[in-house]
Design a protein around this motif. Structure first.
Motif, PDB file in Angstrom:
ATOM      1  N   ALA A  67      -0.423  14.039  -3.805  1.00 17.43           N
ATOM      2  CA  ALA A  67       0.729  13.395  -3.308  1.00 17.43           C
ATOM      3  C   ALA A  67       1.540  12.472  -4.089  1.00 17.43           C
ATOM      4  O   ALA A  67       2.606  12.365  -3.863  1.00 17.43           O
ATOM      5  CB  ALA A  67      -0.008  12.855  -1.858  1.00 17.43           C
ATOM      6  N   VAL A  68       0.783  11.611  -4.819  1.00 13.71           N
ATOM      7  CA  VAL A  68       1.493  10.783  -5.566  1.00 13.71           C
ATOM      8  C   VAL A  68       2.551  11.402  -6.610  1.00 13.71           C
ATOM      9  O   VAL A  68       3.658  11.155  -6.863  1.00 13.71           O
ATOM     10  CB  VAL A  68       0.597   9.568  -6.098  1.00 13.71           C
ATOM     11  CG1 VAL A  68       1.283   8.908  -7.425  1.00 13.71           C
ATOM     12  CG2 VAL A  68      -0.171   8.682  -5.253  1.00 13.71           C
ATOM     13  N   VAL A  69       1.819  12.307  -7.300  1.00 12.68           N
ATOM     14  CA  VAL A  69       2.448  13.150  -8.461  1.00 12.68           C
ATOM     15  C   VAL A  69       3.760  13.962  -7.832  1.00 12.68           C
ATOM     16  O   VAL A  69       4.882  13.775  -8.506  1.00 12.68           O
ATOM     17  CB  VAL A  69       1.596  13.947  -9.235  1.00 12.68           C
ATOM     18  CG1 VAL A  69       2.269  14.994 -10.183  1.00 12.68           C
ATOM     19  CG2 VAL A  69       0.597  13.173 -10.210  1.00 12.68           C
ATOM     20  N   ARG A  70       3.431  14.432  -6.780  1.00 11.34           N
ATOM     21  CA  ARG A  70       4.344  15.588  -6.191  1.00 11.34           C
ATOM     22  C   ARG A  70       5.790  14.545  -6.055  1.00 11.34           C
ATOM     23  O   ARG A  70       6.861  14.617  -5.926  1.00 11.34           O
ATOM     24  CB  ARG A  70       4.001  16.104  -4.799  1.00 11.34           C
ATOM     25  CG  ARG A  70       4.945  16.987  -4.292  1.00 11.34           C
ATOM     26  CD  ARG A  70       4.429  18.012  -3.301  1.00 11.34           C
ATOM     27  NE  ARG A  70       5.515  19.018  -2.906  1.00 11.34           N
ATOM     28  CZ  ARG A  70       5.302  19.977  -2.115  1.00 11.34           C
ATOM     29  NH1 ARG A  70       4.100  20.190  -1.620  1.00 11.34           N
ATOM     30  NH2 ARG A  70       6.206  20.852  -1.892  1.00 11.34           N
ATOM     31  N   SER A  71       5.236  13.373  -4.974  1.00  8.14           N
ATOM     32  CA  SER A  71       6.654  12.571  -4.784  1.00  8.14           C
ATOM     33  C   SER A  71       7.197  11.788  -5.934  1.00  8.14           C
ATOM     34  O   SER A  71       8.495  11.708  -5.870  1.00  8.14           O
ATOM     35  CB  SER A  71       5.897  11.312  -3.731  1.00  8.14           C
ATOM     36  OG  SER A  71       5.140  11.475  -2.708  1.00  8.14           O
TER      37      SER A  71
END
Length: 97
Positions: A67-71
């Motif tokens: 989630a963090v990397v995609r965001s």
């Protein structure tokens, strides 16, 4: 005020960014798991020899990192598109869909 339409160029850019963020998140998860548990392979839900706690910990860490990397990748891509076209690549409400 008339809303500007985003050029069709964002569709393939968004696809490439999605693929890149998945690959980057996978590498980050593998490195994180190795640092935490000193193992090369993280458990998955069907690993019979792993306990519930270990499986759920791996899933939680993996989900958070993805989630963090995609965001971060999506936000960077959207900012780059806005700078180059003057149009933010989603509706006023935002979101992926």
């Amino acid at each position: 005020m008339q809303k500007k339409k985003l050029p069709l160029v964002y569709k393939p850019v968004g696809f490439v960014l999605g693929w890149a963020s998945g690959a980057l998140a996978s590498m980050a998860f593998q490195a994180t798991w190795k640092a935490i548990r000193h193992e090369d392979d993280a458990p998955d839900a069907l690993d019979k020899d792993r306990g519930w706690g270990e499986v759920l910990l791996a899933a939680a860490i993996q989900g958070a990192l993805f989630a963090v990397v995609r965001s971060a990748v999506d936000r960077t891509g959207a900012t780059a598109i806005e700078r180059s076209t003057g149009v933010w690549p989603s509706s006023d409400k935002g979101g992926r869909d």
